[in-house]
Write a protein that holds these residues in place. Structure first.
Motif, PDB file in Angstrom:
ATOM      1  N   ALA A 105       0.832  -1.204   0.000  1.00 18.06           N
ATOM      2  CA  ALA A 105       0.000   0.000   0.000  1.00 18.06           C
ATOM      3  C   ALA A 105       0.866   1.253   0.000  1.00 18.06           C
ATOM      4  O   ALA A 105       0.556   2.237  -0.691  1.00 18.06           O
ATOM      5  CB  ALA A 105      -0.932  -0.011   1.211  1.00 18.06           C
ATOM      6  N   MET A 106       1.971   1.240   0.744  1.00 15.49           N
ATOM      7  CA  MET A 106       2.869   2.391   0.771  1.00 15.49           C
ATOM      8  C   MET A 106       3.549   2.578  -0.579  1.00 15.49           C
ATOM      9  O   MET A 106       3.777   3.719  -1.016  1.00 15.49           O
ATOM     10  CB  MET A 106       3.910   2.211   1.876  1.00 15.49           C
ATOM     11  CG  MET A 106       3.333   2.157   3.281  1.00 15.49           C
ATOM     12  SD  MET A 106       4.601   2.005   4.575  1.00 15.49           S
ATOM     13  CE  MET A 106       5.424   3.593   4.403  1.00 15.49           C
ATOM     14  N   PRO A 141      -6.493  -0.237   2.466  1.00 15.32           N
ATOM     15  CA  PRO A 141      -7.029  -1.237   1.534  1.00 15.32           C
ATOM     16  C   PRO A 141      -6.694  -0.918   0.088  1.00 15.32           C
ATOM     17  O   PRO A 141      -6.764   0.220  -0.357  1.00 15.32           O
ATOM     18  CB  PRO A 141      -8.541  -1.175   1.795  1.00 15.32           C
ATOM     19  CG  PRO A 141      -8.670  -0.657   3.187  1.00 15.32           C
ATOM     20  CD  PRO A 141      -7.536   0.292   3.363  1.00 15.32           C
ATOM     21  N   LEU A 142      -6.364  -1.960  -0.651  1.00 14.60           N
ATOM     22  CA  LEU A 142      -6.067  -1.857  -2.074  1.00 14.60           C
ATOM     23  C   LEU A 142      -7.057  -2.709  -2.859  1.00 14.60           C
ATOM     24  O   LEU A 142      -7.688  -3.617  -2.326  1.00 14.60           O
ATOM     25  CB  LEU A 142      -4.643  -2.329  -2.363  1.00 14.60           C
ATOM     26  CG  LEU A 142      -3.492  -1.569  -1.701  1.00 14.60           C
ATOM     27  CD1 LEU A 142      -2.176  -2.280  -1.997  1.00 14.60           C
ATOM     28  CD2 LEU A 142      -3.440  -0.134  -2.186  1.00 14.60           C
ATOM     29  N   LEU A 143      -7.170  -2.433  -4.142  1.00 12.36           N
ATOM     30  CA  LEU A 143      -7.963  -3.231  -5.088  1.00 12.36           C
ATOM     31  C   LEU A 143      -9.432  -3.322  -4.682  1.00 12.36           C
ATOM     32  O   LEU A 143     -10.092  -4.337  -4.906  1.00 12.36           O
ATOM     33  CB  LEU A 143      -7.380  -4.647  -5.209  1.00 12.36           C
ATOM     34  CG  LEU A 143      -5.880  -4.740  -5.537  1.00 12.36           C
ATOM     35  CD1 LEU A 143      -5.428  -6.187  -5.515  1.00 12.36           C
ATOM     36  CD2 LEU A 143      -5.588  -4.100  -6.871  1.00 12.36           C
ATOM     37  N   VAL A 144      -9.965  -2.283  -4.062  1.00 11.65           N
ATOM     38  CA  VAL A 144     -11.358  -2.294  -3.639  1.00 11.65           C
ATOM     39  C   VAL A 144     -12.267  -2.249  -4.865  1.00 11.65           C
ATOM     40  O   VAL A 144     -12.068  -1.434  -5.775  1.00 11.65           O
ATOM     41  CB  VAL A 144     -11.658  -1.104  -2.703  1.00 11.65           C
ATOM     42  CG1 VAL A 144     -13.130  -1.065  -2.337  1.00 11.65           C
ATOM     43  CG2 VAL A 144     -10.801  -1.196  -1.445  1.00 11.65           C
ATOM     44  N   GLN A 145     -13.276  -3.121  -4.898  1.00 13.02           N
ATOM     45  CA  GLN A 145     -14.218  -3.198  -6.022  1.00 13.02           C
ATOM     46  C   GLN A 145     -15.480  -2.394  -5.709  1.00 13.02           C
ATOM     47  O   GLN A 145     -15.795  -2.120  -4.563  1.00 13.02           O
ATOM     48  CB  GLN A 145     -14.590  -4.652  -6.305  1.00 13.02           C
ATOM     49  CG  GLN A 145     -13.392  -5.560  -6.558  1.00 13.02           C
ATOM     50  CD  GLN A 145     -12.657  -5.188  -7.823  1.00 13.02           C
ATOM     51  OE1 GLN A 145     -13.275  -4.831  -8.818  1.00 13.02           O
ATOM     52  NE2 GLN A 145     -11.337  -5.280  -7.802  1.00 13.02           N
ATOM     53  N   ASP A 146     -16.214  -2.033  -6.762  1.00 16.34           N
ATOM     54  CA  ASP A 146     -17.438  -1.258  -6.590  1.00 16.34           C
ATOM     55  C   ASP A 146     -18.640  -2.116  -6.190  1.00 16.34           C
ATOM     56  O   ASP A 146     -19.595  -1.625  -5.613  1.00 16.34           O
ATOM     57  CB  ASP A 146     -17.779  -0.517  -7.892  1.00 16.34           C
ATOM     58  CG  ASP A 146     -16.724   0.532  -8.242  1.00 16.34           C
ATOM     59  OD1 ASP A 146     -16.099   1.046  -7.296  1.00 16.34           O
ATOM     60  OD2 ASP A 146     -16.538   0.807  -9.429  1.00 16.34           O
ATOM     61  N   THR A 147     -18.579  -3.409  -6.510  1.00 17.10           N
ATOM     62  CA  THR A 147     -19.716  -4.288  -6.241  1.00 17.10           C
ATOM     63  C   THR A 147     -19.643  -4.803  -4.810  1.00 17.10           C
ATOM     64  O   THR A 147     -18.759  -5.593  -4.469  1.00 17.10           O
ATOM     65  CB  THR A 147     -19.734  -5.472  -7.219  1.00 17.10           C
ATOM     66  OG1 THR A 147     -19.730  -4.968  -8.549  1.00 17.10           O
ATOM     67  CG2 THR A 147     -20.971  -6.325  -6.995  1.00 17.10           C
ATOM     68  N   LEU A 148     -20.579  -4.378  -3.964  1.00 17.55           N
ATOM     69  CA  LEU A 148     -20.615  -4.830  -2.579  1.00 17.55           C
ATOM     70  C   LEU A 148     -21.346  -6.166  -2.482  1.00 17.55           C
ATOM     71  O   LEU A 148     -22.190  -6.495  -3.307  1.00 17.55           O
ATOM     72  CB  LEU A 148     -21.319  -3.798  -1.705  1.00 17.55           C
ATOM     73  CG  LEU A 148     -20.607  -2.457  -1.516  1.00 17.55           C
ATOM     74  CD1 LEU A 148     -21.474  -1.508  -0.691  1.00 17.55           C
ATOM     75  CD2 LEU A 148     -19.251  -2.643  -0.851  1.00 17.55           C
TER      76      LEU A 148
END
Length: 228
Positions: free
Chosen positions: A173-174, A183-190
């Motif tokens: 992440a740094m 958090p990395l690679l967060v998607q839009d679909t919950l």
């Protein structure tokens, strides 16, 4: 003198608590931070479970500290218990029900443990709860087979790899210009299994680390000293 000191301490503590409580409006506790987390956590972390958002998103560095405390506690307990083994002549099997049940429940508990770990961002659960189930899955067969032992070197490798992976995700992440463990690679679909980016990976590291440490500790607790 001791009673007077205790009375003064209790009186001072009570006065401080009453002063703090008196400054708050009754029935309307301040929820400024909590309200912001509830409003923005799903979109920022991709986790439906708000607890996961807090544990691995907003205060992941604190979770790393908790893992360090658990590691220190497990190492300290292991040093105190020492290496105690059962002699080969005293090895006996447990009852038929315990022996058979332990063998049958092992794959089921492993499946449930990993399910809880991987779905921690969707439902209540996560790495700590799943890790305890994984530890119990290895501990139950030991109860059915007195004298059997876990391979502590393998557990140490799993524990070390899991801890290093947790830190590595934070360093990645740094490298992306974000904060440590953000958090990395967060998607839009919950609500989907793959929607919370690196949070499931962090929970997997937590589950493996907790499971390995508790399994090693529990195995030492049931080992008996060999007769002299």
């Amino acid at each position: 003198m001791g009673n007077l000191t205790g009375l003064l301490f209790a009186g001072g503590l009570g006065f401080m608590l009453l002063t703090l409580a008196g400054g708050l409006d009754f029935g309307t506790p301040p929820m400024l931070v909590g309200s912001e987390i509830q409003a923005h956590a799903p979109q920022q972390t991709g986790a439906v479970n708000i607890v996961t958002s807090v544990v691995l998103g907003y205060r992941a560095i604190d979770t790393l500290g908790e893992l360090s405390i658990l590691f220190a506690a497990a190492v300290s307990a292991g040093l105190i218990l020492g290496r105690r083994h059962t002699t080969a002549g005293t090895q006996t099997k447990g009852g038929f029900i315990l022996y058979t049940g332990g063998s049958l429940l092992f794959p089921l508990m492993m499946t449930i443990g990993f399910y809880i770990i991987f779905h921690g961002h969707l439902t209540p659960g996560g790495g700590f709860q799943g890790g305890v189930i994984l530890a119990a899955a290895f501990f139950l067969p030991l109860l059915a087979r007195p004298g059997a032992r876990l391979h502590h070197k393998t557990l140490s490798l799993i524990e070390g790899f899991a801890g290093a992976s947790f830190i590595l995700v934070g360093l990645l992440a740094m490298m992306e210009g974000k904060a440590f463990l953000q958090p990395l690679l967060v998607q839009d679909t919950l609500g989907q299994l793959i929607s919370a980016g690196t949070l499931p990976l962090l929970y997997l590291a937590v589950g493996l680390k907790v499971g390995a440490e508790l399994a090693s500790l529990l195995s030492r607790l049931i080992q008996t000293e060999a007769p002299q």
